[in-house]
Design a protein around this motif. Sequence first.
Motif: not given
Length: 166
Positions: A18-20, A23-24, A46-48, A51-52
């Motif tokens: 989910v960090g990419r 996935g997010a 952590p996600p960027g 996309i957070a």
Amino acid sequence: MTPDAPTGASGVVVVTGVGRYLGAHVASRLAADPRINRVIGVDPAPPGAEIAGLLDGVERVRVDAGSLGGLLGDLDVDAVVHLALISAPDRQHGGRAAMKDQNVIGTMQLLAACQRAPRLRKLVIRSSTAAYGASFRDPAVFTEETEPREVPRGGFARDILDIEGY
């Protein structure tokens, strides 16, 4: 799962990677689905920032997919969506060796963890047409029985073939 949930609905879904981007976005869509009670996103990083915001409805666990161990059983997981695959080696993060470790070894460890999750009924794993290559001699449509004409040369494509073999 809710008692009145339609067949095929899942109570708890774990999404790796989910960090990419992929996935997010998948985790976000699943979290918005009213048939799913809980979405847990797994990624060691952590996600960027871009996309957070997508992950507001997703619980996050900072661990790699290969280290889930008994966590899947403890979380009472119904489904796992495995998207934590690296498609290109990154020299800053260990190059091809680290890529293979995450893709192949990490997937094997995730599959072992899935075996220890008694409620798990659905497993989705990211694949790629890279495993088949691209040739003008290829059929217009590949089926589950279609074999690659030759072993792929790229590391990611070989990883995908190994993963699909498991």
